[in-house]
Design a protein around this motif. Structure first.
Motif, PDB file in Angstrom:
ATOM      1  N   ASP A 237       0.794  -1.229   0.000  1.00 15.72           N
ATOM      2  CA  ASP A 237       0.000   0.000   0.000  1.00 15.72           C
ATOM      3  C   ASP A 237       0.827   1.279   0.000  1.00 15.72           C
ATOM      4  O   ASP A 237       0.407   2.277  -0.575  1.00 15.72           O
ATOM      5  CB  ASP A 237      -0.924   0.030   1.230  1.00 15.72           C
ATOM      6  CG  ASP A 237      -1.954  -1.079   1.209  1.00 15.72           C
ATOM      7  OD1 ASP A 237      -2.482  -1.369   0.122  1.00 15.72           O
ATOM      8  OD2 ASP A 237      -2.209  -1.669   2.271  1.00 15.72           O
ATOM      9  N   ASP A 332     -10.390   0.280  -4.814  1.00 15.24           N
ATOM     10  CA  ASP A 332      -9.061   0.374  -5.426  1.00 15.24           C
ATOM     11  C   ASP A 332      -8.316  -0.941  -5.187  1.00 15.24           C
ATOM     12  O   ASP A 332      -7.368  -1.000  -4.403  1.00 15.24           O
ATOM     13  CB  ASP A 332      -8.290   1.552  -4.827  1.00 15.24           C
ATOM     14  CG  ASP A 332      -7.005   1.870  -5.577  1.00 15.24           C
ATOM     15  OD1 ASP A 332      -6.586   1.035  -6.405  1.00 15.24           O
ATOM     16  OD2 ASP A 332      -6.413   2.924  -5.332  1.00 15.24           O
ATOM     17  N   LYS A 334      -5.791  -4.025  -5.485  1.00 18.26           N
ATOM     18  CA  LYS A 334      -4.463  -4.275  -6.040  1.00 18.26           C
ATOM     19  C   LYS A 334      -4.529  -5.407  -7.056  1.00 18.26           C
ATOM     20  O   LYS A 334      -3.775  -5.454  -8.010  1.00 18.26           O
ATOM     21  CB  LYS A 334      -3.484  -4.635  -4.927  1.00 18.26           C
ATOM     22  CG  LYS A 334      -3.249  -3.518  -3.918  1.00 18.26           C
ATOM     23  CD  LYS A 334      -2.525  -2.341  -4.534  1.00 18.26           C
ATOM     24  CE  LYS A 334      -1.069  -2.679  -4.829  1.00 18.26           C
ATOM     25  NZ  LYS A 334      -0.338  -1.511  -5.365  1.00 18.26           N
ATOM     26  N   VAL A 351      -6.905   3.454   4.141  1.00 22.29           N
ATOM     27  CA  VAL A 351      -7.006   2.205   3.387  1.00 22.29           C
ATOM     28  C   VAL A 351      -7.778   1.203   4.230  1.00 22.29           C
ATOM     29  O   VAL A 351      -7.477   1.005   5.413  1.00 22.29           O
ATOM     30  CB  VAL A 351      -5.612   1.652   3.029  1.00 22.29           C
ATOM     31  CG1 VAL A 351      -5.747   0.327   2.282  1.00 22.29           C
ATOM     32  CG2 VAL A 351      -4.835   2.661   2.194  1.00 22.29           C
ATOM     33  N   LYS A 367       0.430   3.565  -2.917  1.00 26.25           N
ATOM     34  CA  LYS A 367       0.703   2.866  -4.178  1.00 26.25           C
ATOM     35  C   LYS A 367      -0.630   2.596  -4.874  1.00 26.25           C
ATOM     36  O   LYS A 367      -1.465   1.843  -4.376  1.00 26.25           O
ATOM     37  CB  LYS A 367       1.418   1.544  -3.913  1.00 26.25           C
ATOM     38  CG  LYS A 367       2.859   1.678  -3.445  1.00 26.25           C
ATOM     39  CD  LYS A 367       3.476   0.300  -3.278  1.00 26.25           C
ATOM     40  CE  LYS A 367       4.935   0.383  -2.859  1.00 26.25           C
ATOM     41  NZ  LYS A 367       5.519  -0.968  -2.672  1.00 26.25           N
ATOM     42  N   SER A 368      -0.823   3.219  -6.021  1.00 25.69           N
ATOM     43  CA  SER A 368      -2.090   3.076  -6.728  1.00 25.69           C
ATOM     44  C   SER A 368      -1.933   3.564  -8.152  1.00 25.69           C
ATOM     45  O   SER A 368      -1.123   4.440  -8.434  1.00 25.69           O
ATOM     46  CB  SER A 368      -3.197   3.873  -6.025  1.00 25.69           C
ATOM     47  OG  SER A 368      -4.403   3.826  -6.764  1.00 25.69           O
ATOM     48  N   GLN A 369      -2.752   3.010  -9.042  1.00 26.11           N
ATOM     49  CA  GLN A 369      -2.802   3.534 -10.406  1.00 26.11           C
ATOM     50  C   GLN A 369      -3.603   4.832 -10.456  1.00 26.11           C
ATOM     51  O   GLN A 369      -3.530   5.584 -11.427  1.00 26.11           O
ATOM     52  CB  GLN A 369      -3.454   2.511 -11.334  1.00 26.11           C
ATOM     53  CG  GLN A 369      -4.918   2.209 -10.995  1.00 26.11           C
ATOM     54  CD  GLN A 369      -5.600   1.353 -12.038  1.00 26.11           C
ATOM     55  OE1 GLN A 369      -5.508   1.630 -13.235  1.00 26.11           O
ATOM     56  NE2 GLN A 369      -6.263   0.300 -11.601  1.00 26.11           N
ATOM     57  N   TYR A 370      -4.370   5.098  -9.387  1.00 29.08           N
ATOM     58  CA  TYR A 370      -5.187   6.301  -9.333  1.00 29.08           C
ATOM     59  C   TYR A 370      -4.469   7.408  -8.571  1.00 29.08           C
ATOM     60  O   TYR A 370      -3.511   7.169  -7.846  1.00 29.08           O
ATOM     61  CB  TYR A 370      -6.533   5.995  -8.677  1.00 29.08           C
ATOM     62  CG  TYR A 370      -7.353   4.998  -9.442  1.00 29.08           C
ATOM     63  CD1 TYR A 370      -8.015   5.364 -10.614  1.00 29.08           C
ATOM     64  CD2 TYR A 370      -7.453   3.671  -9.019  1.00 29.08           C
ATOM     65  CE1 TYR A 370      -8.755   4.440 -11.333  1.00 29.08           C
ATOM     66  CE2 TYR A 370      -8.198   2.742  -9.729  1.00 29.08           C
ATOM     67  CZ  TYR A 370      -8.842   3.127 -10.889  1.00 29.08           C
ATOM     68  OH  TYR A 370      -9.573   2.220 -11.604  1.00 29.08           O
TER      69      TYR A 370
END
Length: 802
Positions: A237, A332, A334, A351, A367-370
């Motif tokens: 995360d 969201d 993973k 989270v 840590k996220s693509q968003y």
């Protein structure tokens, strides 16, 4: 490469296959016949690439056809003939002989041979110009070793590919220990500008020469800068060491999110490659020194630091604004196996994972693509989102919703389900909507404001009256927030056509907000660029009339009707008024922190809620054979259940639960034709009638039985029945003394008032005309003192049990 006789006969031929390159290439160069036929007998320009000894390696020819795009072809020699073919790998630099002849001369690197010609007029004395063959994507195909011993300035084309190519050249030259500087252009220079183009207004040639000299003083061997984006931790995360997050680039702009601001910031190259810009990103000068392998912040190469930042943004790709997420709850994951939800409360980012305590992470280090941005707090002065509403709190909300004077008891559970799902609407695959409707003074606003408002607080936005779709969209922006829209019919002074268009636009927005699909709302802007919007809101609407005319809207929206008081007897009315007082008293007892605690509960149990929604959907879709109604009803029923239970259900348990509620009233409108629904609404509506026992309420259906059978009732005469119906816009057609049908006035005020509480109020006459037996009048008809066009329906089509 092998040597050949330079006097060999040159025979031109065009080929597409990869050819062997033989050097030196004989001169003059002969254009292959196929190029002459397709592009013209002679090119507009030709450039010879030479090796260190001055011998020709290959040529680049350019045609500029009138009205067409430029055509550039490389030409090589295979030992027998001239061919059009690529230069292969390890291709030489342009002006290679001049570079070899002046091994320490300052060098200007441009993109393309035409730019090299254009740059000659600005070149300081003693400099050499070079370029590479193949354009921005062929940097790594070139032999740059010939620049060893030189100092270089790179002047890129003023676009993203050009800047990326310059950065790649700088990296390669750094490996050769060649000092280099990259020119950064101001906004005066338009997109795509290069040294072959005309100078912008007020820019003088001497200024270009001065820029070159200045950049040469800045040329330095690039330091080996640590790329922090490559130092990923094993934490799924959080990237705890991240001080900024590179988000991408677009049109020579670079987007980053900074730990000290946690919002998207746009930088231009000049700002990034300066001490001021870098210190804005991270205020510790020693941090930048350590990234360059220095013990402290002395002698930091700010240009190199800026280049590193630009490379990180280039690595992230073109900036994608659709990845931007504001406040609210978001799903969201993973991976399919590693599910998580994100709460962006504005000031905090939390989270949530199944059966795991909430974890706070900064917006930058997640840590996220968003991309999650900081914003104004949803709930002020709240630090503990672990506080959760209890099962008893949920039962109280359900009881409160059930105390409204609904047409059907299930409407209370559906409103409770909407509240339960609205607080986490961004974390659901299907966002359903609710529409509370009833007569003026029926208590719609009390339901919306007192119940929904107290449970949602600042988690929702509350537009009023004539609010437009654009207004809602601009307020919500990237947030996942419910919208509670009271008095959606707007102001009485509003133009009817404008009001209809406004409501339709809002309903289009609601439809788009229902699902997380690929579709986007596209809107034009003043600068002629389209903007894309994605809505993730659940809507609660309130109005006298319901503007839902399309089945697609009805299956996304639960229409919850409040029963009018005048439909009850005097004794029943008194009882309902007492119940309403109890309802208001119970609503006032909702704790002020209920929005925070309800959000905590629904976030903590989001994955159980999602599971139960799927089970309810499948169960309802199987029982009713209607999957779309299952989507809507399943979401609301699972939401209501989640208020007082955190258990996961299976289909048998769902069936058992559904057997305890009556779905008939909810499904009736969905299952029947719209025209039939309208007729049922008309005949079930009550009006005031003069009877033998005084003025009393009678349904239109009761009066129609008298008028259509032509038989008087015990306390209502045939004359009174006809006159009462005519006053509300219903005129019985008589032929040979018998009633054969009924004319329905299209513009009678009393009938329009009755229709206001119908699901199909807007355009109701058009809905009735869909009836197979309906027909329009050719002229206006008289309805007890009023004139109106009419719609005729035969006697046997009226649902009054004749």
């Amino acid at each position: 490469m092998r040597k050949v006789d330079l006097k060999a006969l040159a025979i031109a031929e065009d080929i597409t296959a990869k050819a062997e390159i033989v050097t030196p290439m004989p001169e003059p160069v002969v254009i292959p016949d196929s190029l002459r036929k397709s592009l013209g007998p002679e090119p507009d320009a030709m450039w010879i690439y030479r090796m260190a000894d001055g011998a020709a390696f290959g040529a680049v020819a350019r045609w500029n056809p009138p009205g067409g795009r430029k055509e550039i072809r490389p030409i090589i020699w295979d030992g027998k003939k001239f061919l059009t073919s690529g230069f292969g790998k390890g291709r030489p630099l342009y002006n290679g002989d001049l570079l070899a002849a002046s091994p320490t001369a300052p060098v200007l690197i441009v993109e393309g041979e035409k730019a090299a010609d254009g740059a000659a007029q600005y070149l300081p004395e003693g400099w050499v110009i070079t370029t590479w063959q193949g354009g921005a994507k062929a940097v790594d195909q070139t032999d740059w070793s010939l620049l060893d011993g030189h100092s270089c300035v790179v002047w890129p084309d003023n676009d993203t590919p050009g800047i990326e190519a310059a950065l790649e050249i700088q990296k390669i030259l750094g490996q050769h220990r060649v000092p280099v500087s990259i020119v950064t252009l101001s906004v005066v220079f338009p997109d795509g500008w290069d040294l072959a183009d005309a100078l912008p207004l007020k820019v003088k040639p001497q200024q270009i020469t001065d820029i070159l000299r200045r950049e040469m003083t800045r040329a330095a061997v690039p330091e080996m800068v640590v790329d922090i984006t490559s130092l990923e931790s094993d934490d799924p995360d959080e990237e705890a060491a991240r001080e900024w997050r590179p988000l991408g680039h677009d049109r020579n702009k670079f987007m980053l999110m900074l730990q000290n601001q946690q919002q998207v910031i746009v930088f231009d190259p000049d700002r990034l490659m300066s001490q001021k810009g870098c210190m804005n990103i991270h205020g510790d000068v020693n941090h930048w020194g350590r990234l360059q392998g220095k013990e402290d912040g002395k002698n930091v190469d700010w240009v190199a630091s800026g280049v590193m930042l630009m490379e990180q943004c280039n690595k992230a790709g073109v900036y994608d604004a659709t990845k931007l997420r504001g406040r609210g709850v978001w799903l969201d994951p993973k991976s399919d196996e590693d599910m998580r939800a994100i709460l962006n409360s504005g000031n905090k980012l939390l989270v949530s994972r199944p059966d795991v305590p909430l974890r706070e992470i900064s917006h930058v280090r997640l840590k996220s693509q968003y991309i999650y941005e900081k914003g104004r707090d949803l709930i002020l002065n709240v630090d503990n989102f672990e506080a959760m509403a209890s099962d008893d709190d949920g039962r109280m909300i359900r009881e409160l919703c059930g105390k409204v004077r609904w047409d059907a008891p299930i409407y209370g559970d559906l409103l409770a389900g909407w509240i339960a799902t609205a607080v986490v609407c961004g974390g659901l695959d299907w966002r359903t909507h609710a529409w509370v409707t009833g007569n003026q003074g029926s208590g719609k606003s009390t339901v919306v404001n007192t119940v929904a408002g107290a449970c949602l607080g600042d988690l929702a936005i509350y537009p009023l009256g004539a609010t437009t779709e654009a207004g809602i969209r601009q307020v919500v922006q990237n947030d996942a927030m419910p919208v509670v829209f009271d008095e959606a019919e707007g102001d009485e002074k509003e133009n009817k056509m404008a009001a209809a268009a406004r409501r339709k636009a809002v309903m289009d927005l609601m439809r788009q907000a229902s699902t997380e699909g690929r579709g986007r709302i596209l809107k034009g802007s003043a600068n002629h660029q389209a903007r894309a919007f994605t809505m993730r809101s659940s809507f609660l609407m309130s109005s006298i009339g319901v503007g839902l005319k399309e089945a697609a809207d009805l299956t996304r929206t639960a229409v919850l009707t409040i029963k009018p008081l005048d439909s009850f007897t005097r004794e029943e009315r008194r009882k309902k008024e007492e119940e309403f007082k109890d309802f208001v008293a119970l609503a006032s007892s909702i704790p002020r922190d209920m929005p925070q605690r309800l959000l905590g509960r629904q976030l903590h149990n989001l994955f159980t809620l999602r599971h139960n929604i799927l089970v309810f959907k499948e169960t309802i879709a199987t029982v009713l054979a209607n999957r779309r109604i299952g989507d809507q009803l399943g979401t609301l029923m699972a939401g209501c259940y989640s208020l007082y239970s955190t258990k996961r259900l299976d289909m048998k348990q769902c069936e058992k639960y559904l057997n305890t509620v009556n779905l008939d009233e909810f499904l009736q409108v969905k299952a029947e034709r719209e025209d039939r629904v309208l007729l049922d609404h008309i005949v079930q509506s009550a009006i005031r009638v003069e009877t033998l026992h005084g003025v009393q309420d009678r349904t239109i259906g009761e009066l129609l039985v008298i008028a259509l059978t032509r038989h008087e009732n015990a306390d209502v005469s045939l004359k009174i029945a006809d006159e009462s119906l005519a006053r509300v816009g219903l005129k019985v057609e008589i032929e040979h003394g018998l009633a054969v049908g009924v004319w329905i006035g299209q513009s009678i005020a009393a009938l329009n008032k009755i229709m206001q509480t119908s699901v199909y109020y807007e355009g109701w006459s058009g809905v009735l005309l869909r009836h197979p037996s309906a027909r329009k009048s050719d002229n206006s008809l008289r309805f007890k003192g009023s004139m109106s066009r009419g719609i005729y329906l035969p006697k046997h089509e009226w649902p009054v049990g004749l």
